[in-house]
Design a protein around this motif. Structure first.
Motif, mmCIF file in Angstrom:
data_model
loop_
_atom_site.group_PDB
_atom_site.id
_atom_site.type_symbol
_atom_site.label_atom_id
_atom_site.label_comp_id
_atom_site.label_asym_id
_atom_site.label_seq_id
_atom_site.Cartn_x
_atom_site.Cartn_y
_atom_site.Cartn_z
ATOM 1 N N LEU A 143 0.838 -1.194 0.000
ATOM 2 C CA LEU A 143 0.000 0.000 0.000
ATOM 3 C C LEU A 143 0.874 1.246 0.000
ATOM 4 C CD1 LEU A 143 -2.951 1.122 0.265
ATOM 5 C CD2 LEU A 143 -2.528 1.158 2.739
ATOM 6 N N VAL A 144 0.591 2.151 -0.928
ATOM 7 C CA VAL A 144 1.281 3.434 -0.984
ATOM 8 C C VAL A 144 0.353 4.475 -0.359
ATOM 9 C CG1 VAL A 144 2.284 5.191 -2.493
ATOM 10 C CG2 VAL A 144 2.503 2.757 -3.088
ATOM 11 N N VAL A 145 0.895 5.235 0.574
ATOM 12 C CA VAL A 145 0.159 6.291 1.268
ATOM 13 C C VAL A 145 0.824 7.610 0.884
ATOM 14 C CG1 VAL A 145 -0.546 7.215 3.498
ATOM 15 C CG2 VAL A 145 -0.304 4.728 3.193
ATOM 16 N N VAL A 146 0.092 8.459 0.164
ATOM 17 C CA VAL A 146 0.637 9.731 -0.288
ATOM 18 C C VAL A 146 -0.069 10.847 0.479
ATOM 19 C CG1 VAL A 146 1.091 11.229 -2.268
ATOM 20 C CG2 VAL A 146 1.012 8.736 -2.584
ATOM 21 N N LEU A 147 0.692 11.562 1.288
ATOM 22 C CA LEU A 147 0.174 12.696 2.047
ATOM 23 C C LEU A 147 0.374 13.942 1.194
ATOM 24 C CD1 LEU A 147 2.038 11.774 5.328
ATOM 25 C CD2 LEU A 147 -0.307 11.144 4.713
ATOM 26 N N ILE A 148 -0.690 14.705 0.975
ATOM 27 C CA ILE A 148 -0.625 15.845 0.060
ATOM 28 C C ILE A 148 -1.022 17.124 0.781
ATOM 29 C CG2 ILE A 148 -1.575 16.858 -2.054
ATOM 30 C CD1 ILE A 148 -2.046 13.952 -3.041
ATOM 31 N N GLU A 149 -0.150 18.110 0.698
ATOM 32 C CA GLU A 149 -0.455 19.456 1.189
ATOM 33 C C GLU A 149 -0.348 20.404 0.002
ATOM 34 O OE1 GLU A 149 -1.564 22.602 3.442
ATOM 35 O OE2 GLU A 149 -1.689 20.492 3.977
ATOM 36 N N HIS A 150 -1.334 21.294 -0.134
ATOM 37 C CA HIS A 150 -1.351 22.281 -1.221
ATOM 38 C C HIS A 150 -1.034 23.661 -0.665
ATOM 39 C CE1 HIS A 150 -4.871 19.539 -2.229
ATOM 40 N NE2 HIS A 150 -3.973 19.226 -3.141
ATOM 41 N N LYS A 151 -0.187 24.360 -1.333
ATOM 42 C CA LYS A 151 0.033 25.787 -1.080
ATOM 43 C C LYS A 151 0.113 26.437 -2.446
ATOM 44 C CE LYS A 151 0.260 25.583 3.392
ATOM 45 N NZ LYS A 151 -0.935 25.917 4.136
ATOM 46 N N GLY A 152 -1.042 26.819 -2.962
ATOM 47 C CA GLY A 152 -1.120 27.356 -4.311
ATOM 48 C C GLY A 152 -0.354 28.646 -4.495
ATOM 49 N N GLY A 153 -0.234 29.414 -3.450
ATOM 50 C CA GLY A 153 0.557 30.645 -3.494
ATOM 51 C C GLY A 153 1.879 30.415 -2.796
ATOM 52 N N THR A 154 2.175 31.289 -1.879
ATOM 53 C CA THR A 154 3.413 31.162 -1.116
ATOM 54 C C THR A 154 3.143 30.443 0.197
ATOM 55 O OG1 THR A 154 3.065 33.262 0.014
ATOM 56 C CG2 THR A 154 4.291 33.330 -2.063
ATOM 57 N N PHE A 155 4.207 29.996 0.839
ATOM 58 C CA PHE A 155 4.080 29.473 2.191
ATOM 59 C C PHE A 155 5.184 30.095 3.032
ATOM 60 C CE2 PHE A 155 6.977 26.463 0.276
ATOM 61 C CZ PHE A 155 7.848 26.103 1.292
ATOM 62 N N ASP A 156 4.859 30.323 4.292
ATOM 63 C CA ASP A 156 5.763 31.052 5.168
ATOM 64 C C ASP A 156 6.503 30.183 6.166
ATOM 65 O OD1 ASP A 156 4.971 33.487 4.004
ATOM 66 O OD2 ASP A 156 3.241 33.608 5.335
ATOM 67 N N SER A 157 6.080 28.925 6.330
ATOM 68 C CA SER A 157 6.671 28.125 7.384
ATOM 69 C C SER A 157 6.801 26.655 6.977
ATOM 70 C CB SER A 157 5.832 28.237 8.660
ATOM 71 O OG SER A 157 6.287 27.337 9.637
ATOM 72 N N ALA A 158 8.036 26.228 6.787
ATOM 73 C CA ALA A 158 8.291 24.820 6.499
ATOM 74 C C ALA A 158 7.878 23.960 7.689
ATOM 75 C CB ALA A 158 9.770 24.608 6.178
ATOM 76 N N THR A 159 8.019 24.496 8.879
ATOM 77 C CA THR A 159 7.624 23.760 10.085
ATOM 78 C C THR A 159 6.136 23.491 10.083
ATOM 79 O OG1 THR A 159 9.450 24.764 11.315
ATOM 80 C CG2 THR A 159 7.655 23.804 12.619
ATOM 81 N N GLU A 160 5.345 24.480 9.691
ATOM 82 C CA GLU A 160 3.889 24.289 9.628
ATOM 83 C C GLU A 160 3.514 23.246 8.581
ATOM 84 O OE1 GLU A 160 -0.201 26.696 8.638
ATOM 85 O OE2 GLU A 160 1.463 27.809 9.493
#
Length: 165
Positions: free
Chosen positions: A70-87
């Motif tokens: 099983l492949v589990v792909v976690l996806i986060e979208h930031k269509g513009g900019t993002f300010d925090s890699a930690t977040e």
């Protein structure tokens, strides 16, 4: 193995599923990704299952056709900019914790956390993102990234991770 996907569908609830891995401001191209898959809209599912804290936008589950895991792909979208890699890492980690609870215990898995981003983010955040890792079933996994709207962006990330040929 398709029974595994059916179990995940039942656990998460059909009302919390979607066909798209993208969002209104970030297109994720699923060309060349196996068609037999489950895509969870984590915003809906997290609330429906009483989740608290941060979480990613989507989770894609599919069976690796050549290796039968099983492949589990976690996806986060930031269509513009993002300010925090930690977040970003916190959101993906919340998704990893949620996904772990959906997977039957006896199933072999691999996980790929991905940030799909737009333009304009500061280079320092990308450097910080490279140092971030997600913990999934005892393994530390680096966060991959690609651009929103790029052709075959999901398949390209999965190929670089060695999961899709």
């Amino acid at each position: 193995m398709s029974e595994t996907l059916n179990k995940i569908r039942r656990r998460v609830g059909e009302e919390n599923l979607t066909n798209s891995c993208g969002s209104s401001n970030c297109r994720v191209d699923t060309d060349n990704v196996p068609r037999e898959r489950v895509v969870v809209n984590v915003d809906l599912a997290f609330e429906a299952h009483g989740g608290v804290g941060k979480h990613c936008d989507k989770i894609l589950f599919y069976i690796c056709p050549t290796e039968n895991y099983l492949v589990v792909v976690l996806i986060e979208h930031k269509g513009g900019t993002f300010d925090s890699a930690t977040e970003i890492a916190e959101q993906l980690q919340g998704g990893a914790n949620f996904a772990r609870d959906l997977i039957p215990d006896d199933i072999n898995t691999t996980c790929v956390p991905i940030l799909f981003h737009g333009s304009g983010s500061h280079q320092s955040q990308f450097i910080k993102l490279r140092r971030q890792q997600i913990n999934f079933k005892g393994s530390k996994i680096p966060i991959s990234k690609d651009r929103c709207g790029a052709s075959k962006n999901l398949a390209n990330v999965l190929s670089r991770a060695g999961i899709l040929s």
